[in-house]
Design an enzyme around this catalytic site. Structure first.
Site, PDB file in Angstrom:
ATOM      1  N   HIS A  66      53.967  88.593  14.243  1.00 46.99           N
ATOM      2  CA  HIS A  66      53.954  89.820  14.960  1.00 46.99           C
ATOM      3  C   HIS A  66      53.378  90.771  14.070  1.00 46.99           C
ATOM      4  O   HIS A  66      52.758  90.546  13.186  1.00 46.99           O
ATOM      5  CB  HIS A  66      55.599  90.143  15.112  1.00 46.99           C
ATOM      6  CG  HIS A  66      56.396  90.466  13.906  1.00 46.99           C
ATOM      7  ND1 HIS A  66      56.573  89.426  12.887  1.00 46.99           N
ATOM      8  CD2 HIS A  66      56.949  91.218  13.344  1.00 46.99           C
ATOM      9  CE1 HIS A  66      57.185  89.951  12.065  1.00 46.99           C
ATOM     10  NE2 HIS A  66      57.696  91.116  12.131  1.00 46.99           N
ATOM     11  N   HIS A  68      54.391  93.966  12.493  1.00 48.64           N
ATOM     12  CA  HIS A  68      54.845  94.611  11.212  1.00 48.64           C
ATOM     13  C   HIS A  68      54.304  94.685  10.128  1.00 48.64           C
ATOM     14  O   HIS A  68      53.657  93.315   9.776  1.00 48.64           O
ATOM     15  CB  HIS A  68      56.463  94.207  10.979  1.00 48.64           C
ATOM     16  CG  HIS A  68      57.446  94.831  11.866  1.00 48.64           C
ATOM     17  ND1 HIS A  68      58.733  94.435  11.713  1.00 48.64           N
ATOM     18  CD2 HIS A  68      57.599  96.156  12.137  1.00 48.64           C
ATOM     19  CE1 HIS A  68      59.644  94.995  12.535  1.00 48.64           C
ATOM     20  NE2 HIS A  68      58.899  96.277  12.736  1.00 48.64           N
ATOM     21  N   ASP A  70      54.408  94.530   7.074  1.00 53.26           N
ATOM     22  CA  ASP A  70      54.896  93.999   5.987  1.00 53.26           C
ATOM     23  C   ASP A  70      54.271  92.264   6.218  1.00 53.26           C
ATOM     24  O   ASP A  70      54.041  91.531   5.098  1.00 53.26           O
ATOM     25  CB  ASP A  70      56.331  93.864   5.643  1.00 53.26           C
ATOM     26  CG  ASP A  70      57.126  93.410   6.563  1.00 53.26           C
ATOM     27  OD1 ASP A  70      56.776  93.766   7.936  1.00 53.26           O
ATOM     28  OD2 ASP A  70      58.153  92.748   6.309  1.00 53.26           O
ATOM     29  N   HIS A  71      53.923  91.951   7.251  1.00 47.49           N
ATOM     30  CA  HIS A  71      53.435  90.641   7.754  1.00 47.49           C
ATOM     31  C   HIS A  71      51.943  90.791   7.685  1.00 47.49           C
ATOM     32  O   HIS A  71      51.254  89.613   7.824  1.00 47.49           O
ATOM     33  CB  HIS A  71      54.097  90.165   8.998  1.00 47.49           C
ATOM     34  CG  HIS A  71      55.472  89.806   8.852  1.00 47.49           C
ATOM     35  ND1 HIS A  71      55.917  88.667   8.807  1.00 47.49           N
ATOM     36  CD2 HIS A  71      56.633  90.800   8.833  1.00 47.49           C
ATOM     37  CE1 HIS A  71      57.393  88.446   8.701  1.00 47.49           C
ATOM     38  NE2 HIS A  71      57.757  89.894   8.763  1.00 47.49           N
ATOM     39  N   HIS A 160      62.969  89.726  17.741  1.00 50.57           N
ATOM     40  CA  HIS A 160      63.204  90.688  16.524  1.00 50.57           C
ATOM     41  C   HIS A 160      63.623  92.091  16.906  1.00 50.57           C
ATOM     42  O   HIS A 160      63.754  93.001  16.034  1.00 50.57           O
ATOM     43  CB  HIS A 160      61.869  90.668  15.893  1.00 50.57           C
ATOM     44  CG  HIS A 160      61.811  91.368  14.809  1.00 50.57           C
ATOM     45  ND1 HIS A 160      62.885  91.334  13.764  1.00 50.57           N
ATOM     46  CD2 HIS A 160      60.865  91.888  13.785  1.00 50.57           C
ATOM     47  CE1 HIS A 160      62.419  91.970  12.635  1.00 50.57           C
ATOM     48  NE2 HIS A 160      61.333  92.247  12.477  1.00 50.57           N
ATOM     49  N   ASP A 184      60.598  86.575  12.357  1.00 49.40           N
ATOM     50  CA  ASP A 184      61.532  87.637  11.919  1.00 49.40           C
ATOM     51  C   ASP A 184      62.380  87.696  13.366  1.00 49.40           C
ATOM     52  O   ASP A 184      61.751  87.671  14.557  1.00 49.40           O
ATOM     53  CB  ASP A 184      61.096  88.815  11.954  1.00 49.40           C
ATOM     54  CG  ASP A 184      60.602  89.153  10.285  1.00 49.40           C
ATOM     55  OD1 ASP A 184      60.394  88.132   9.697  1.00 49.40           O
ATOM     56  OD2 ASP A 184      60.388  90.483   9.939  1.00 49.40           O
ATOM     57  N   HIS A 247      62.059  85.512   3.631  1.00 50.38           N
ATOM     58  CA  HIS A 247      62.180  86.663   4.206  1.00 50.38           C
ATOM     59  C   HIS A 247      63.793  87.294   3.743  1.00 50.38           C
ATOM     60  O   HIS A 247      64.399  87.718   4.914  1.00 50.38           O
ATOM     61  CB  HIS A 247      61.750  86.988   5.446  1.00 50.38           C
ATOM     62  CG  HIS A 247      61.642  88.374   6.111  1.00 50.38           C
ATOM     63  ND1 HIS A 247      62.136  89.317   5.877  1.00 50.38           N
ATOM     64  CD2 HIS A 247      60.410  88.638   6.917  1.00 50.38           C
ATOM     65  CE1 HIS A 247      61.457  90.541   6.246  1.00 50.38           C
ATOM     66  NE2 HIS A 247      60.692  90.036   7.050  1.00 50.38           N
TER      67      HIS A 247
END
Length: 300
Positions: A66, A68, A70-71, A160, A184, A247
């Site tokens: 996805h 986000h 941080d990914h 998520h 997530d 995570h």
């Protein structure tokens, strides 16, 4: 011919947006036969590859779960640094990216953002233009998204949050075995569906001490993730040879400390009594008739 140790999952980053040096951003390496497949590229994923002695140019496919940040914040580093001619890079063919709808936009915008760097290196360092090219494939439903040399990758939608869409997990099948990465997600039946029969199920988790759960923003974060008790329910219904956490969303404040891994295990045990491992950066899982947990020697 397959050999022991040729199906391996390495947790490159087990963290969250928190810029911790011990838990880098979300990223997982899956090695199956001669293939090296990366799921997400969070902060520091290239550093972990370097520590393992794996050139960035050896990554065959980058799978995205996805969008986000941080990914994905390590994607430009993987792409651009991996193009260099040094021993830790050496990509001479296009970087292949597979992800849900949005992957093409992400990569196209990165090409715009770094156009000056690319132009300079083409002229100055004479790097191969095919090494900075990309091949991007998108999908928008559950199903097989990659198949090559005995490896099959199945994407499945997860939950998520109401507006954090698309978001997908992945099931990797190789040599009669399977590793499943939840991505997530809240507690989700699709993870259970695609997690059944897995040798290794790697799941996200979030928790906070009870005294912190009175705060609205903490409630909101936890509501986008899976609690240890809920994750235990997933593990209990799928019964993998090994369940593992990544995570790790351990919430805290300036007054209330974060939960510990012991707290995490204790909560999980309220619903699950099977094999369980709390993941750490660079922890490896070797998948065969059983699942072995390894800590590799790394470059410092």
């Amino acid at each position: 011919m397959t050999h022991t140790g040729d199906f391996r999952v390495t947790l490159l980053g087990t963290g969250t947006p928190i810029p911790r040096p011990d838990r880098f951003g979300p990223s997982t390496l899956v090695e199956a036969g001669e293939q090296k497949l990366l799921v997400d590229a969070g902060r520091g994923s290239t550093i972990r590859l370097y520590q393992l002695g794996i050139p960035m140019g050896r990554i065959d496919v980058l799978f995205l779960t996805h969008y986000h940040s941080d990914h994905t914040s390590g994607v430009p580093d993987l792409w651009l640094t991996g193009w260099l001619s040094s021993h830790y890079a050496r990509r001479t063919k296009p970087m292949r990216v597979i992800g849900p709808v949005g992957a093409k936009t992400l990569i196209a915008k990165l090409a715009e953002a770094y156009a000056a760097d690319i132009k300079i290196r083409l002229e100055d360092e004479k790097l191969p233009p095919e090494g900075i090219a990309t091949i991007v494939e998108e999908f928008d439903s559950d199903g097989v998204v990659y198949e090559a040399d005995g490896v099959k990758v199945i994407a499945f939608e997860v939950d998520h949050g109401d507006v954090i869409k698309p978001c997908y997990g992945y099931r990797f099948e190789y040599n009669g075995h399977a590793a499943v990465l939840s991505s997530d997600t809240r507690y989700n039946q699709n993870v259970i569906k695609y997690g059944r029969g897995a040798d290794l199920l790697v799941h996200e988790v979030a928790m906070a001490r009870p005294e912190l759960m009175t705060e609205a923003h903490i409630q909101r974060i936890v509501a986008h993730h899976t609690t240890p008790r809920e994750a235990g329910m997933v593990f209990a219904q799928t019964r993998p040879k090994l369940a593992a956490y990544t995570h790790l969303v351990f919430l805290a404040s300036d007054k209330v400390p974060a939960p510990t891994t012991d707290d995490l295990v204790a909560e999980t045990r309220s619903t699950y009594d099977g094999p369980l491992q709390v993941g750490e950066d660079l922890m490896q899982f070797e998948i065969g008739e059983d699942v072995k947990i390894l800590q590799p020697g790394v470059r410092r």
